[in-house]
Design an enzyme around this catalytic site. Structure first.
Site, PDB file in Angstrom:
ATOM      1  N   HIS A  78       0.834  -1.224   0.000  1.00 25.79           N
ATOM      2  CA  HIS A  78       0.000   0.000   0.000  1.00 25.79           C
ATOM      3  C   HIS A  78       0.861   1.263   0.000  1.00 25.79           C
ATOM      4  O   HIS A  78       0.505   2.262   0.623  1.00 25.79           O
ATOM      5  CB  HIS A  78      -0.941   0.038   1.205  1.00 25.79           C
ATOM      6  N   ASN A 151     -10.342  -2.792   2.428  1.00 24.19           N
ATOM      7  CA  ASN A 151      -9.987  -2.835   1.010  1.00 24.19           C
ATOM      8  C   ASN A 151     -11.246  -2.645   0.173  1.00 24.19           C
ATOM      9  O   ASN A 151     -12.358  -2.672   0.702  1.00 24.19           O
ATOM     10  CB  ASN A 151      -9.380  -4.200   0.656  1.00 24.19           C
ATOM     11  N   HIS A 342      -3.909   1.170  12.186  1.00 22.90           N
ATOM     12  CA  HIS A 342      -3.637  -0.045  12.966  1.00 22.90           C
ATOM     13  C   HIS A 342      -4.982  -0.714  13.267  1.00 22.90           C
ATOM     14  O   HIS A 342      -5.866  -0.085  13.879  1.00 22.90           O
ATOM     15  CB  HIS A 342      -2.918   0.355  14.260  1.00 22.90           C
ATOM     16  N   TYR A 365       0.540  -4.122  12.261  1.00 18.90           N
ATOM     17  CA  TYR A 365       0.453  -2.689  11.926  1.00 18.90           C
ATOM     18  C   TYR A 365       1.260  -1.811  12.877  1.00 18.90           C
ATOM     19  O   TYR A 365       1.919  -0.863  12.453  1.00 18.90           O
ATOM     20  CB  TYR A 365      -1.016  -2.250  11.848  1.00 18.90           C
TER      21      TYR A 365
HETATM   22 FE1  HDE Z   1      -2.623  -4.736   5.470  1.00 21.45          FE
HETATM   23  N1  HDE Z   1      -0.813  -3.941   5.936  1.00 21.45           N
HETATM   24  N2  HDE Z   1      -1.983  -6.533   6.098  1.00 21.45           N
HETATM   25  N3  HDE Z   1      -4.364  -5.592   4.846  1.00 21.45           N
HETATM   26  N4  HDE Z   1      -3.247  -2.974   4.807  1.00 21.45           N
HETATM   27  C1  HDE Z   1      -0.433  -2.667   5.751  1.00 21.45           C
HETATM   28  O1  HDE Z   1       0.667  -1.326   7.316  1.00 21.45           O
HETATM   29  C2  HDE Z   1      -0.899  -6.766   6.850  1.00 21.45           C
HETATM   30  C3  HDE Z   1      -4.730  -6.886   5.003  1.00 21.45           C
HETATM   31  C4  HDE Z   1      -4.493  -2.660   4.374  1.00 21.45           C
HETATM   32  O2  HDE Z   1      -3.242   3.546   3.963  1.00 21.45           O
HETATM   33  C5  HDE Z   1       0.881  -2.346   6.372  1.00 21.45           C
HETATM   34  O3  HDE Z   1       1.076   0.866   7.618  1.00 21.45           O
HETATM   35  C6  HDE Z   1      -0.846  -8.138   7.255  1.00 21.45           C
HETATM   36  C7  HDE Z   1      -6.131  -7.055   4.783  1.00 21.45           C
HETATM   37  C8  HDE Z   1      -4.545  -1.264   4.008  1.00 21.45           C
HETATM   38  O4  HDE Z   1      -1.669   3.390   5.473  1.00 21.45           O
HETATM   39  C9  HDE Z   1       1.261  -3.654   7.074  1.00 21.45           C
HETATM   40  C10 HDE Z   1      -1.955  -8.727   6.702  1.00 21.45           C
HETATM   41  C11 HDE Z   1      -6.607  -5.807   4.494  1.00 21.45           C
HETATM   42  C12 HDE Z   1      -3.279  -0.762   4.253  1.00 21.45           C
HETATM   43  C13 HDE Z   1       0.120  -4.560   6.695  1.00 21.45           C
HETATM   44  C14 HDE Z   1      -2.665  -7.719   6.001  1.00 21.45           C
HETATM   45  C15 HDE Z   1      -5.493  -4.904   4.534  1.00 21.45           C
HETATM   46  C16 HDE Z   1      -2.494  -1.854   4.758  1.00 21.45           C
HETATM   47  C17 HDE Z   1       1.889  -1.753   5.430  1.00 21.45           C
HETATM   48  C18 HDE Z   1      -2.391 -10.171   6.806  1.00 21.45           C
HETATM   49  C19 HDE Z   1      -8.033  -5.392   4.125  1.00 21.45           C
HETATM   50  C20 HDE Z   1      -2.794   0.640   3.995  1.00 21.45           C
HETATM   51  C21 HDE Z   1       2.078  -0.315   5.847  1.00 21.45           C
HETATM   52  C22 HDE Z   1      -2.450 -10.684   8.101  1.00 21.45           C
HETATM   53  C23 HDE Z   1      -9.004  -5.675   5.129  1.00 21.45           C
HETATM   54  C24 HDE Z   1      -3.060   1.531   5.158  1.00 21.45           C
HETATM   55  C25 HDE Z   1       1.229  -0.150   6.998  1.00 21.45           C
HETATM   56  C26 HDE Z   1      -2.618   2.932   4.850  1.00 21.45           C
HETATM   57  C27 HDE Z   1      -1.165  -1.721   5.153  1.00 21.45           C
HETATM   58  C28 HDE Z   1       0.059  -5.818   7.139  1.00 21.45           C
HETATM   59  C29 HDE Z   1      -3.858  -7.991   5.278  1.00 21.45           C
HETATM   60  C30 HDE Z   1      -5.645  -3.508   4.255  1.00 21.45           C
HETATM   61  C31 HDE Z   1       2.623  -4.189   6.788  1.00 21.45           C
HETATM   62  C32 HDE Z   1       0.233  -8.774   8.088  1.00 21.45           C
HETATM   63  C33 HDE Z   1      -6.936  -8.356   4.902  1.00 21.45           C
HETATM   64  C34 HDE Z   1      -5.746  -0.520   3.453  1.00 21.45           C
HETATM   65  O5  HDE Z   1       1.332  -3.496   8.439  1.00 21.45           O
END
Ligand code: HDE
Length: 711
Positions: A78, A151, A342, A365
């Site tokens: 992202h 999402n 987060h 997060y």
């Molecule tokens: Fe994320 N995801 N994600 N994700 N995600 C990040 O956090 C993560 C998942 C989503 O505009 C990271 O600050 C794991 C689902 C959005 O700043 C990180 C898993 C959904 C955004 C991270 C998921 C999301 C992130 C990268 C599986 C939809 C952007 C930078 C367990 C429901 C937020 C950050 C923004 C961002 C980890 C799965 C949505 C690395 C470990 C499911 C919208 O922390």
């Protein structure tokens, strides 16, 4: 936003800057970081005319050092995004289900910050890639920050967060050459998909038009996981969150999306920014699917499985409030880049479930913000700061900007026991008292094992044209995969979803069509449908507000036609841009000069939602009919299923591009509308019937089932 409006906006911005400067007590001469006034910043201090730079030049050293440290790590996923501020207001009290303060009183507006994003590409990649879009909302509630980090797909690619690094490594560019940027069409992703059938449901969404949204303002958002509402009595209710855009859900077509990447890599970001600047504030409705605790096992899938939806026909989405985005950030880095979401930022009344994907996110997060924002005090950055009072015993650390006084431990007597623990007045966060027992095991629940029914449900629910686009997307993506075994294995997996889908993809990518013996869709899943999943079910409010309409003109344009279409369409809220072979003005049939918004060579049809060609006042074809750029513009608009309008002699432009089989009026007596091609051969001002039909065609966005373009 038209060129002229854009200029107006720049004037407004300059005025804002002037005002900010006038009000800014720090206005004055340039200084160092220490506040020492500087009178020269163009040359470094040197030992003689052509001599070496001197170490004692503290201004030079400070300036360069700061610059060297301007970058922070981009988000691991992202990375590319756009953000905006706004507010949320509930329609009515949700006290029956949740005690969350921001969901109680329709008269209370809660400020929000939303960040939209793509997932795979780096910060500088293009907007219109085939990808999931992030839709993350920070609610600054009176009880603390609540982050709904969702999402634009309601399902995810994996069921357990421990697979996230594997999935992301597979979808990210190939490790040796860092290719491709922002795209999933490469071997490692499809290798992973072909071996991990739990990805299939999200993959179906990824291959659909949902993965190439026309606008962030025209996408749904989903919380994905099943969360838990908890009311004041401690009763829990399972909840899935949905954002529905007022403008409906609309997508690009693949060819267009690819061209946009070159024509305007900021296509989605610009659209969001411009619409907010123009006062056309995007709006979404927040809806919830509620499932009583006692119905936890009432479904033929597991509510804790993030690769599953609850079909809306089974549990309707109940609207509970609306969100409006009405302010752009002042500084991209300070706000959009530094905002830290987060999933574990919850408020009383909202709790988690044991979804293993959600549990992993609740770890990840915070961890990621520590490295990205350089330490534990990122919650003090203005965009992350709660509006609720913060009183903790956390101290020190990098970038500490609070001047803590008093004690920093609990219990204490020397600090009068402050900060005191909340009493039993119901304001503190209390975790839902869910019973937990079991052995420690490392095993996926058998209730998570069905990976094919819901991809089939999705496929079955698509309109013909949506299915066609899905097949084309699979053919494109797998066609880019070098390893034949990966192509074959993926097609083999698709056979479990739908035999016809698998056959068509197999044909396109040159692998053997799967035989029934290789495994087929089950009879039960063949019957599943959820009409709510089709884009046809999400048309929006039927208005043309903020849609971009190109009016192609040249010298000699029928002035009455030009004026009437511009005024008529603008009155309905569309953004009308007059486009001519060169910028400046064109001479109309009335002998007057008419302003041009943009020159044809600087634009392309992919940047507009519709095109309209007025005629000239004499009998000849409009000049645009002989301009290859204009013809291409009209042809591409037609080919991409978008509305095409022509008036008077403007119909001459349609002949070479619109194939026979589409009804085009040749006489002046009628307005004809056929699959989004709206014509009227009469000269002079556009008739109300024409404007009505054309507006209707534009509001519908796309018109499928047109005969193919000739040549
Ligand atoms: Fe994320 N995801 N994600 N994700 N995600 C990040 O956090 C993560 C998942 C989503 O505009 C990271 O600050 C794991 C689902 C959005 O700043 C990180 C898993 C959904 C955004 C991270 C998921 C999301 C992130 C990268 C599986 C939809 C952007 C930078 C367990 C429901 C937020 C950050 C923004 C961002 C980890 C799965 C949505 C690395 C470990 C499911 C919208 O922390």
């Amino acid at each position: 936003m038209t060129h002229r409006e854009n200029e107006g906006r720049n004037d407004r911005k300059q005025e804002q800057r002037r005002r900010a400067l006038a009000e800014d007590p720090t206005t004055g001469p340039l200084t160092t970081d220490q506040g020492v006034t500087v009178d020269h910043t163009d040359d470094s201090l040197a030992g003689g005319e052509r001599g070496p730079t001197l170490m004692e030049d503290f201004h030079f050293r400070e300036k360069l050092t700061h610059f060297d440290h301007e970058r922070i790590p981009e988000r691991v996923v992202h990375a590319r995004g756009a953000g905006a501020y706004g507010y949320f207001e509930p329609y009515e009290s949700c006290a029956e289900f949740t005690r969350a303060a921001f969901l109680q009183d329709p008269s209370v507006r809660t400020p929000v910050f939303v960040r939209f994003s793509t997932v795979q590409g780096p910060k500088g990649s293009a907007d219109t890639v085939r990808d999931v879009r992030g839709f993350a909302t920070k609610f600054y509630t009176s009880e603390g920050n609540y982050d709904l980090v969702g999402n634009n797909f309601p399902v995810f690619f994996i069921q357990d967060g421990i697979k996230f690094p594997d999935f992301v490594h597979a979808v990210k560019p190939e490790p040796d050459n860092d290719i491709p940027t922002g795209a999933s069409a490469h071997d490692t992703l499809w290798d992973f998909v072909s071996l991990q059938p739990e990805t299939l449901h999200a993959i179906m969404w990824l291959m659909s038009d949902r993965a190439i949204p026309r606008s962030y303002r025209m996408m749904q958002g989903f919380g994905v996981h099943t969360f838990r509402f908890v009311n004041a009595q401690g009763r829990g209710t399972f909840v899935k969150f949905h954002w529905k855009p007022k403008l409906g859900v609309h997508s690009l077509v693949w060819d267009e999306a690819q061209e946009c990447q070159g024509r305007d890599p900021d296509f989605n970001r610009r659209d969001l920014w411009d619409s907010i600047e123009a006062g056309d504030y995007p709006e979404w409705e927040l809806g919830v699917q509620l499932v009583p605790e006692e119905d936890e096992f009432a479904f033929d899938f597991d509510l804790l499985d993030a690769t599953k939806i609850i079909p809306e026909e089974q549990v309707p989405v109940r609207p509970i409030g609306r969100m409006v985005l009405n302010r752009n950030p002042d500084n991209f880095f300070a706000e959009t880049e530094q905002v830290a979401f987060h999933t574990a930022n919850v408020v009383p009344g909202i709790d988690f479930t044991n979804d293993p994907l959600l549990q992993a996110r609740n770890f990840s997060y915070l961890d990621t913000q520590l490295i990205r924002l350089g330490g534990p005090n990122f919650t003090q950055i203005p965009v992350n700061r709660p509006v609720a009072l913060v009183r903790t015993n956390q101290r020190d650390g990098y970038h500490q900007s609070r001047l803590h006084t008093g004690t920093s431990y609990s219990p204490n007597s020397l600090g009068a026991g402050c900060p005191a623990l909340a009493g039993a007045d119901g304001h503190a966060y209390t975790h839902y008292a869910e019973r937990v027992d079991g052995e420690k095991i490392r095993r996926r629940s058998p209730s998570f094992q069905d990976h094919y029914s819901q991809p089939a449900l999705f496929w079955n629910s698509m309109a013909d044209w949506e299915q066609e686009h899905i097949v084309q997307a699979f053919r494109f993506e797998l066609g880019k995969v070098g390893d034949r075994a990966v192509r074959e294995r993926t097609v083999g997996e698709l056979a479990h979803v739908n035999a016809e889908l698998a056959r068509q993809v197999a044909r396109g990518v040159g692998v053997a069509e799967p035989r029934p013996a290789d495994g087929e869709q089950s009879a039960a899943s063949a019957k599943l449908t959820s009409p709510a999943l089709s884009l046809e079910a999400l048309p929006g409010d039927g208005s043309v507000r903020t849609l971009q309409i190109a009016v192609l003109v040249a010298d000699g344009v029928d002035a009455e036609q030009l004026t009437s279409v511009r005024e008529g369409l603008s009155a309905d809220g569309a953004n009308v841009e007059v486009i001519a072979p060169t910028d400046g003005t064109v001479t109309g049939s009335d002998g007057r000069q008419h302003a041009v918004d943009r020159a044809l060579p600087t634009v392309a049809s992919v940047l507009y939602d519709a095109v309209l060609v007025p005629g000239t006042s004499d009998d000849g074809p409009p000049v645009t009919a002989t301009d290859p750029d204009a013809l291409r513009f009209v042809r591409d608009t037609y080919r991409h299923g978008k509305p095409v309008g022509a008036l008077g002699t403007g119909l001459g432009v349609l002949a070479p591009v619109v194939p026979g089989g589409i009804d085009v009026a040749r006489s002046g007596s009628e307005t004809t509308a056929d699959r989004g091609v709206v014509t009227d051969a009469s000269p002079g001002a556009a008739r109300p019937e024409f404007l009505r039909e054309f507006t209707r065609a534009v509001a519908a966005h796309r018109h499928w089932g047109r005969p193919q373009v000739r040549g």
